[in-house]
Design a protein around this motif. Structure first.
Motif, mmCIF file in Angstrom:
data_model
loop_
_atom_site.group_PDB
_atom_site.id
_atom_site.type_symbol
_atom_site.label_atom_id
_atom_site.label_comp_id
_atom_site.label_asym_id
_atom_site.label_seq_id
_atom_site.Cartn_x
_atom_site.Cartn_y
_atom_site.Cartn_z
ATOM 1 N N LEU A 96 79.343 50.011 32.541
ATOM 2 C CA LEU A 96 79.764 50.626 33.797
ATOM 3 C C LEU A 96 81.240 50.354 34.014
ATOM 4 C CD1 LEU A 96 77.897 50.638 37.197
ATOM 5 C CD2 LEU A 96 80.348 50.242 37.105
ATOM 6 N N PHE A 97 82.011 51.419 34.135
ATOM 7 C CA PHE A 97 83.435 51.340 34.444
ATOM 8 C C PHE A 97 83.659 52.003 35.798
ATOM 9 C CE2 PHE A 97 82.974 51.561 29.833
ATOM 10 C CZ PHE A 97 83.654 50.408 29.440
ATOM 11 N N GLN A 98 84.567 51.430 36.574
ATOM 12 C CA GLN A 98 84.761 51.922 37.936
ATOM 13 C C GLN A 98 86.231 51.808 38.320
ATOM 14 O OE1 GLN A 98 82.773 49.814 41.407
ATOM 15 N NE2 GLN A 98 81.428 51.605 41.182
ATOM 16 N N ARG A 111 80.175 55.555 25.084
ATOM 17 C CA ARG A 111 81.119 56.296 24.250
ATOM 18 C C ARG A 111 82.537 55.796 24.498
ATOM 19 N NH1 ARG A 111 78.793 62.359 25.628
ATOM 20 N NH2 ARG A 111 76.714 62.083 24.666
ATOM 21 N N PRO A 112 83.165 55.179 23.505
ATOM 22 C CA PRO A 112 84.506 54.613 23.700
ATOM 23 C C PRO A 112 85.546 55.642 24.151
ATOM 24 C CG PRO A 112 83.521 53.766 21.690
ATOM 25 C CD PRO A 112 82.615 54.838 22.180
ATOM 26 N N ASP A 113 85.521 56.844 23.576
ATOM 27 C CA ASP A 113 86.532 57.842 23.940
ATOM 28 C C ASP A 113 86.417 58.235 25.412
ATOM 29 O OD1 ASP A 113 87.583 57.845 21.408
ATOM 30 O OD2 ASP A 113 86.491 59.647 20.741
ATOM 31 N N ASN A 114 85.194 58.389 25.887
ATOM 32 C CA ASN A 114 85.009 58.721 27.291
ATOM 33 C C ASN A 114 85.459 57.578 28.200
ATOM 34 O OD1 ASN A 114 82.422 60.310 25.902
ATOM 35 N ND2 ASN A 114 83.473 61.469 27.474
ATOM 36 N N GLU A 119 91.797 48.089 25.540
ATOM 37 C CA GLU A 119 90.776 47.070 25.276
ATOM 38 C C GLU A 119 89.448 47.667 24.826
ATOM 39 O OE1 GLU A 119 91.037 43.370 28.105
ATOM 40 O OE2 GLU A 119 91.464 45.166 29.312
ATOM 41 N N ILE A 120 89.301 48.966 24.959
ATOM 42 C CA ILE A 120 88.052 49.626 24.595
ATOM 43 C C ILE A 120 88.001 49.830 23.087
ATOM 44 C CG2 ILE A 120 86.616 51.665 24.913
ATOM 45 C CD1 ILE A 120 86.925 49.941 27.419
ATOM 46 N N GLN A 169 92.563 58.149 33.447
ATOM 47 C CA GLN A 169 92.585 59.068 34.590
ATOM 48 C C GLN A 169 92.434 58.362 35.920
ATOM 49 O OE1 GLN A 169 89.619 62.150 34.401
ATOM 50 N NE2 GLN A 169 90.160 63.001 36.410
ATOM 51 N N HIS A 170 91.576 57.323 35.981
ATOM 52 C CA HIS A 170 91.222 56.716 37.255
ATOM 53 C C HIS A 170 91.704 55.274 37.400
ATOM 54 C CE1 HIS A 170 88.628 60.067 38.414
ATOM 55 N NE2 HIS A 170 88.123 60.049 37.185
#
Length: 322
Positions: free
Chosen positions: A205-207, A152-155, A194-195, A162-163
């Motif tokens: 996976l984003f971190q 989900r792009p918005d998430n 960029e999303i 936020q992080h």
């Protein structure tokens, strides 16, 4: 008296790490049978029987030069075998034949009696799921960076805002060819702008990016822990091995306890753990590869990892501690 039971090594033809271990075992007089399950059925055959008074698999696997009795293996070193291929069949028949090979030959090889697996193929499969590894790491007491898995792009944008700063990393790296050459997919910085909608196409996976001063690779072989600090200026140290400085270090006691809890969780006897080391000395868990490489670190550090792995395979089930 020399133990006549062989060590089985299942891997592809081009595996210098396995070559080192096999040479060490040969020097000790330990019998070894090496084969690639992907050679089935061209140059590898198998016959296995169970039932009636026979309660464990009996039979053998056979290569052009070696025969291994199924009930006689003391240990099995499962490295990186190639996949099953049936080029003489059409696509549909090849899929059927590959399934029979996987669940037939593969099923027999995962059911050997009184055999120490390093690691068991099914346990490798379980541990290769990054979401499962991160969940286990958090439960076992490791520091784990904030992580989002989504399509989900918005998430994804909200998470990065936020992080961030944040990175993107693949959840798995299958064979990826560009102009016929295998490519790796490196860890990369990513910003919210960029999303785009392409994220909806599959899971990502984003971190949160760890503010690190170095990386640490911890290779666990049975009950032995080999920790190496890797100093370089790269986000992903795997992209250029020529700029590294290697230093043997000791894992802090809480980290070592968490390492063995993690291995017990997945029922592994080998694991290659990656950590990010912060300025304050905190070790942040990145991942654990149940089939990770380790041999390239032995020459610059002098750590006896080949000997440790040969010790484990040579002892077989007499060293089942995890």
């Amino acid at each position: 008296m020399t133990d006549p039971r062989p060590v089985l090594v299942v891997t592809n033809l081009d595996d210098p790490t396995a070559d080192l271990v096999i040479a060490e075992l040969h020097d000790r007089g330990t019998p070894v049978v090496r084969f690639d399950s992907g050679d089935f059925p061209a140059t590898l055959s198998c016959c296995a029987f169970i039932g009636g008074d026979v309660t464990q698999w009996r039979g053998s696997v056979q290569t052009p030069t070696r025969t291994a009795e199924l009930g006689a293996a003391r240990s099995l070193y499962y490295r990186r075998p190639s996949g099953f291929a049936f080029p003489h069949l059409d696509a549909q028949d090849a899929r059927f034949a590959a399934a029979q090979a996987r669940f037939g030959l593969g099923g027999v090889l995962t059911s050997l009696p009184d055999c120490l697996y390093v690691n068991h193929p099914n346990r490798i499969g379980d541990a290769e799921y990054k979401p499962a590894g991160l969940a286990a790491a958090a439960t076992c007491g490791f520091a784990v960076p904030p992580t989002l898995i989504t399509n989900r792009p918005d998430n994804a944008r909200s998470f990065i805002k936020q992080h961030g700063p944040a990175i993107f990393k693949p959840l798995s790296v299958p064979l990826y060819l560009v102009d016929g050459k295998a490519q790796t997919v490196p860890v990369a910085d990513v910003s919210a702008d960029e999303i785009d909608e392409a994220v909806t196409g599959t899971m990502h996976l984003f971190q949160a990016r760890v503010d690190k001063v170095a990386d640490v690779r911890v290779t666990v072989i049975g009950d032995r822990v080999f920790a190496v600090r890797i100093d370089c200026d790269l986000l992903d140290w795997r992209t250029d091995y020529s700029v590294h400085t290697y230093t043997p270090v000791s894992a802090p006691a809480p980290v070592e306890r968490a390492i063995f809890a993690y291995l017990r969780h997945f029922r592994l006897v080998f694991g290659a753990f990656d950590f990010a080391l912060s300025r304050s000395g905190e070790w942040t868990f990145i991942e654990c590869n149940p089939s990770g490489q380790w041999a390239w670190m032995e020459p610059p550090t002098g750590l006896p990892m080949t000997a440790a792995l040969a010790d484990l395979l040579e002892r077989g089930t007499r060293d089942r501690r995890t």
